[in-house]
Design an enzyme around this catalytic site. Structure first.
Site, PDB file in Angstrom:
ATOM      1  CB  THR A   6      -0.862   0.024   1.309  1.00  0.00           C
ATOM      2  OG1 THR A   6      -1.767   1.294   1.093  1.00  0.00           O
ATOM      3  CG2 THR A   6      -0.104   0.137   2.560  1.00  0.00           C
ATOM      4  CG  ASN A   8      -3.658   5.077   2.876  1.00  0.00           C
ATOM      5  OD1 ASN A   8      -3.445   5.503   3.923  1.00  0.00           O
ATOM      6  ND2 ASN A   8      -4.937   5.454   2.286  1.00  0.00           N
ATOM      7  N   GLY A  10      -2.045   5.869   6.685  1.00  0.00           N
ATOM      8  CA  GLY A  10      -2.778   5.615   7.312  1.00  0.00           C
ATOM      9  C   GLY A  10      -3.292   4.196   7.286  1.00  0.00           C
ATOM     10  CE  LYS A  11      -6.621   1.405   1.549  1.00  0.00           C
ATOM     11  NZ  LYS A  11      -6.668   0.899   0.750  1.00  0.00           N
ATOM     12  CD  GLU A  31      -6.574   0.798  -6.561  1.00  0.00           C
ATOM     13  OE1 GLU A  31      -7.781   1.317  -6.756  1.00  0.00           O
ATOM     14  OE2 GLU A  31      -6.199   1.002  -5.238  1.00  0.00           O
ATOM     15  CG  ASP A  60      -9.706  -1.708  -3.956  1.00  0.00           C
ATOM     16  OD1 ASP A  60      -8.973  -0.841  -3.963  1.00  0.00           O
ATOM     17  OD2 ASP A  60     -10.817  -1.787  -4.639  1.00  0.00           O
ATOM     18  CG  ASP A 139     -11.445   8.208   8.031  1.00  0.00           C
ATOM     19  OD1 ASP A 139     -12.185   7.513   7.623  1.00  0.00           O
ATOM     20  OD2 ASP A 139     -10.185   7.913   8.302  1.00  0.00           O
ATOM     21  CE  LYS A 157     -10.745   4.445   9.647  1.00  0.00           C
ATOM     22  NZ  LYS A 157      -9.823   5.032   8.536  1.00  0.00           N
ATOM     23  NE  ARG A 163      -7.876  -0.020   5.300  1.00  0.00           N
ATOM     24  CZ  ARG A 163      -8.779   0.939   5.172  1.00  0.00           C
ATOM     25  NH1 ARG A 163      -8.692   1.663   6.102  1.00  0.00           N
ATOM     26  NH2 ARG A 163      -9.091   1.361   4.164  1.00  0.00           N
TER      27      ARG A 163
HETATM   28  P1  IMP Z   1      -8.259   2.412  -1.885  1.00  0.00           P
HETATM   29  O1  IMP Z   1      -8.575   1.278  -1.321  1.00  0.00           O
HETATM   30  O2  IMP Z   1      -7.150   2.860  -1.412  1.00  0.00           O
HETATM   31  O3  IMP Z   1      -8.413   2.225  -3.264  1.00  0.00           O
HETATM   32  O4  IMP Z   1      -9.105   3.633  -1.425  1.00  0.00           O
HETATM   33  C1  IMP Z   1     -10.095   4.009  -2.179  1.00  0.00           C
HETATM   34  C2  IMP Z   1     -10.460   5.514  -1.754  1.00  0.00           C
HETATM   35  O5  IMP Z   1     -11.436   5.203  -0.514  1.00  0.00           O
HETATM   36  C3  IMP Z   1      -9.456   6.440  -1.328  1.00  0.00           C
HETATM   37  O6  IMP Z   1      -9.612   7.736  -1.693  1.00  0.00           O
HETATM   38  C4  IMP Z   1      -9.329   6.200   0.178  1.00  0.00           C
HETATM   39  O7  IMP Z   1      -8.547   7.500   0.760  1.00  0.00           O
HETATM   40  C5  IMP Z   1     -10.813   5.985   0.371  1.00  0.00           C
HETATM   41  N1  IMP Z   1     -10.698   5.198   1.703  1.00  0.00           N
HETATM   42  C6  IMP Z   1     -10.284   4.028   1.902  1.00  0.00           C
HETATM   43  N2  IMP Z   1     -10.441   3.482   3.186  1.00  0.00           N
HETATM   44  C7  IMP Z   1     -10.715   4.623   3.885  1.00  0.00           C
HETATM   45  C8  IMP Z   1     -10.922   5.009   5.159  1.00  0.00           C
HETATM   46  O8  IMP Z   1     -11.006   3.933   6.039  1.00  0.00           O
HETATM   47  N3  IMP Z   1     -11.683   6.026   5.623  1.00  0.00           N
HETATM   48  C9  IMP Z   1     -11.973   6.817   4.695  1.00  0.00           C
HETATM   49  N4  IMP Z   1     -11.517   7.000   3.296  1.00  0.00           N
HETATM   50  C10 IMP Z   1     -11.078   5.930   2.904  1.00  0.00           C
END
Ligand code: IMP
Length: 177
Positions: A6, A8, A10-11, A31, A60, A139, A157, A163
Protein backbone atom coordinates in the site's frame (compact mmCIF):
# COMPACT_ATOMS: atom_id res chain seq x y z
CA UNK A 1 6.07 -11.00 8.84
CA UNK A 2 3.64 -9.97 6.10
CA UNK A 3 4.29 -7.57 3.23
CA UNK A 4 1.41 -5.09 3.10
CA UNK A 5 1.37 -3.51 -0.35
CA UNK A 6 0.00 0.00 0.00
CA UNK A 7 1.05 3.59 -0.52
CA UNK A 8 -1.37 4.75 2.17
CA UNK A 9 0.30 5.39 5.55
CA UNK A 10 -3.07 5.62 7.29
CA UNK A 11 -4.09 2.16 6.09
CA UNK A 12 -0.74 0.79 7.10
CA UNK A 13 -1.01 2.25 10.63
CA UNK A 14 -4.46 0.74 11.09
CA UNK A 15 -3.35 -2.67 9.82
CA UNK A 16 -0.14 -2.59 11.83
CA UNK A 17 -2.15 -2.05 15.04
CA UNK A 18 -4.02 -5.29 14.26
CA UNK A 19 -1.20 -7.51 13.00
CA UNK A 20 1.86 -6.11 14.70
CA UNK A 21 4.26 -7.69 12.21
CA UNK A 22 3.66 -5.91 8.91
CA UNK A 23 6.08 -4.23 6.56
CA UNK A 24 4.74 -1.52 4.28
CA UNK A 25 5.65 -2.06 0.63
CA UNK A 26 4.90 0.93 -1.54
CA UNK A 27 5.53 -0.86 -4.82
CA UNK A 28 2.40 0.20 -6.68
CA UNK A 29 0.07 -1.86 -8.83
CA UNK A 30 -2.65 -1.18 -11.35
CA UNK A 31 -6.14 -0.79 -9.93
CA UNK A 32 -8.25 -2.18 -12.73
CA UNK A 33 -11.63 -0.77 -13.57
CA UNK A 34 -14.05 -3.41 -12.34
CA UNK A 35 -17.47 -3.70 -10.74
CA UNK A 36 -16.32 -5.11 -7.42
CA UNK A 37 -13.60 -4.50 -4.85
CA UNK A 38 -12.90 -8.24 -4.91
CA UNK A 39 -11.89 -8.13 -8.58
CA UNK A 40 -9.68 -5.10 -8.02
CA UNK A 41 -7.94 -6.79 -5.07
CA UNK A 42 -7.49 -10.11 -6.89
CA UNK A 43 -5.97 -8.50 -9.96
CA UNK A 44 -3.72 -6.38 -7.79
CA UNK A 45 -2.52 -9.47 -6.00
CA UNK A 46 -1.71 -11.25 -9.26
CA UNK A 47 0.46 -8.32 -10.20
CA UNK A 48 2.44 -8.05 -6.96
CA UNK A 49 2.70 -11.68 -5.88
CA UNK A 50 5.71 -12.48 -8.04
CA UNK A 51 7.54 -9.36 -6.93
CA UNK A 52 7.73 -10.10 -3.19
CA UNK A 53 8.81 -13.14 -1.24
CA UNK A 54 6.71 -14.62 1.54
CA UNK A 55 3.24 -13.64 2.76
CA UNK A 56 1.70 -10.70 0.91
CA UNK A 57 -1.50 -8.78 1.50
CA UNK A 58 -3.20 -5.86 -0.13
CA UNK A 59 -6.49 -4.17 0.47
CA UNK A 60 -9.06 -2.33 -1.58
CA UNK A 61 -11.78 -0.22 0.00
CA UNK A 62 -14.66 1.92 -1.14
CA UNK A 63 -17.40 4.20 0.14
CA UNK A 64 -20.93 3.25 -0.97
CA UNK A 65 -23.59 5.97 -0.60
CA UNK A 66 -27.16 4.70 -0.72
CA UNK A 67 -28.78 7.87 -2.11
CA UNK A 68 -26.15 7.85 -4.89
CA UNK A 69 -26.88 4.20 -5.80
CA UNK A 70 -23.59 3.06 -4.32
CA UNK A 71 -21.41 5.77 -5.84
CA UNK A 72 -18.44 6.32 -5.51
CA UNK A 73 -17.93 2.59 -4.68
CA UNK A 74 -15.14 1.12 -6.78
CA UNK A 75 -14.34 4.64 -8.04
CA UNK A 76 -13.69 5.97 -4.53
CA UNK A 77 -10.00 6.71 -5.05
CA UNK A 78 -10.62 8.68 -8.25
CA UNK A 79 -13.55 10.59 -6.76
CA UNK A 80 -11.55 11.44 -3.64
CA UNK A 81 -8.75 12.76 -5.86
CA UNK A 82 -11.09 14.80 -8.04
CA UNK A 83 -14.19 16.20 -6.32
CA UNK A 84 -13.10 15.12 -2.82
CA UNK A 85 -15.15 15.34 0.36
CA UNK A 86 -16.54 18.76 -0.57
CA UNK A 87 -17.84 17.27 -3.82
CA UNK A 88 -19.60 14.41 -2.03
CA UNK A 89 -21.18 16.86 0.42
CA UNK A 90 -22.39 18.90 -2.54
CA UNK A 91 -23.90 15.84 -4.25
CA UNK A 92 -25.72 15.11 -1.00
CA UNK A 93 -27.20 18.58 -0.61
CA UNK A 94 -30.95 18.38 0.03
CA UNK A 95 -30.69 14.61 0.42
CA UNK A 96 -32.41 13.23 3.50
CA UNK A 97 -31.21 9.67 3.11
CA UNK A 98 -27.60 9.93 4.35
CA UNK A 99 -26.96 6.18 4.72
CA UNK A 100 -23.58 4.94 3.53
CA UNK A 101 -21.11 2.22 4.21
CA UNK A 102 -17.46 1.49 3.75
CA UNK A 103 -16.38 -1.88 2.52
CA UNK A 104 -12.89 -3.31 2.71
CA UNK A 105 -11.60 -6.37 0.88
CA UNK A 106 -8.25 -7.74 1.90
CA UNK A 107 -6.45 -10.24 -0.33
CA UNK A 108 -3.74 -12.46 1.10
CA UNK A 109 -1.34 -14.87 -0.53
CA UNK A 110 1.71 -16.85 0.45
CA UNK A 111 3.84 -19.37 -1.39
CA UNK A 112 1.94 -22.56 -2.05
CA UNK A 113 -1.58 -21.34 -1.36
CA UNK A 114 -4.27 -19.77 -3.50
CA UNK A 115 -5.14 -16.14 -2.76
CA UNK A 116 -7.78 -15.82 -0.05
CA UNK A 117 -9.97 -12.79 0.53
CA UNK A 118 -11.89 -11.39 3.49
CA UNK A 119 -14.24 -8.44 3.67
CA UNK A 120 -15.64 -6.11 6.28
CA UNK A 121 -18.16 -3.27 6.34
CA UNK A 122 -19.04 -0.38 8.59
CA UNK A 123 -22.42 1.28 8.19
CA UNK A 124 -22.99 4.93 8.98
CA UNK A 125 -24.05 8.22 7.47
CA UNK A 126 -22.66 10.99 5.33
CA UNK A 127 -22.64 14.06 7.57
CA UNK A 128 -23.60 17.60 6.62
CA UNK A 129 -20.08 18.89 7.15
CA UNK A 130 -16.53 17.58 7.40
CA UNK A 131 -15.34 17.15 10.97
CA UNK A 132 -12.09 15.97 12.57
CA UNK A 133 -8.50 15.85 11.39
CA UNK A 134 -7.43 12.26 12.01
CA UNK A 135 -7.59 9.36 9.61
CA UNK A 136 -7.64 9.94 5.86
CA UNK A 137 -9.80 10.06 2.75
CA UNK A 138 -13.52 10.19 3.46
CA UNK A 139 -13.12 9.89 7.24
CA UNK A 140 -14.18 13.52 7.97
CA UNK A 141 -17.58 13.12 6.27
CA UNK A 142 -18.45 9.57 7.42
CA UNK A 143 -20.25 9.44 10.75
CA UNK A 144 -21.10 6.61 13.09
CA UNK A 145 -23.34 7.61 16.00
CA UNK A 146 -22.78 11.31 15.28
CA UNK A 147 -18.99 11.04 15.48
CA UNK A 148 -16.95 11.22 12.28
CA UNK A 149 -14.21 8.65 11.70
CA UNK A 150 -11.76 11.56 11.55
CA UNK A 151 -12.72 12.51 15.11
CA UNK A 152 -11.85 9.04 16.40
CA UNK A 153 -8.37 7.98 17.38
CA UNK A 154 -6.91 4.96 15.63
CA UNK A 155 -7.89 2.61 18.44
CA UNK A 156 -11.54 3.68 18.28
CA UNK A 157 -11.65 3.50 14.47
CA UNK A 158 -10.13 0.03 14.69
CA UNK A 159 -12.96 -1.11 16.97
CA UNK A 160 -15.58 -0.46 14.29
CA UNK A 161 -14.05 -0.02 10.85
CA UNK A 162 -14.50 -2.01 7.66
CA UNK A 163 -10.73 -2.49 7.48
CA UNK A 164 -10.43 -3.71 11.08
CA UNK A 165 -13.13 -6.30 10.33
CA UNK A 166 -11.60 -7.63 7.12
CA UNK A 167 -8.15 -7.71 8.65
CA UNK A 168 -9.24 -9.38 11.87
CA UNK A 169 -10.96 -12.03 9.76
CA UNK A 170 -7.66 -12.64 7.94
CA UNK A 171 -5.74 -12.67 11.20
CA UNK A 172 -8.12 -15.24 12.71
CA UNK A 173 -7.95 -17.37 9.57
CA UNK A 174 -4.14 -17.42 9.83
CA UNK A 175 -4.28 -18.36 13.48
CA UNK A 176 -6.89 -21.06 12.89
CA UNK A 177 -5.03 -22.94 10.20
P1 IMP B 1 -8.26 2.40 -1.92
O1 IMP B 1 -8.65 1.19 -1.14
O2 IMP B 1 -6.90 2.86 -1.49
O3 IMP B 1 -8.44 2.24 -3.38
O4 IMP B 1 -9.23 3.53 -1.40
C1 IMP B 1 -10.23 4.11 -2.17
C2 IMP B 1 -10.53 5.50 -1.66
O5 IMP B 1 -11.28 5.40 -0.47
C3 IMP B 1 -9.29 6.33 -1.35
O6 IMP B 1 -9.52 7.66 -1.75
C4 IMP B 1 -9.19 6.25 0.16
O7 IMP B 1 -8.66 7.43 0.70
C5 IMP B 1 -10.63 6.06 0.58
N1 IMP B 1 -10.67 5.23 1.78
C6 IMP B 1 -10.30 3.94 1.88
N2 IMP B 1 -10.42 3.52 3.14
C7 IMP B 1 -10.87 4.59 3.85
C8 IMP B 1 -11.15 4.78 5.22
O8 IMP B 1 -10.97 3.91 6.08
N3 IMP B 1 -11.60 5.99 5.56
C9 IMP B 1 -11.77 7.01 4.66
N4 IMP B 1 -11.51 6.88 3.37
C10 IMP B 1 -11.05 5.67 2.97
Amino acid sequence: MIHFVTSNKGKYAEAQAIFGDLVQRDIGYAEIQADTLEEVALYGMEEVIGRLEGPVMLEDAGLFVQALQGFPGVYSAYVQKTIGNAGILRLMEGQENRSAYFKSVVAYAEPGIKTVMFSGEVHGRIGFEARGNRGFGYDPIFYVDDVSLAEMDLEKKNQISHRAKSMRALKNWRIGR
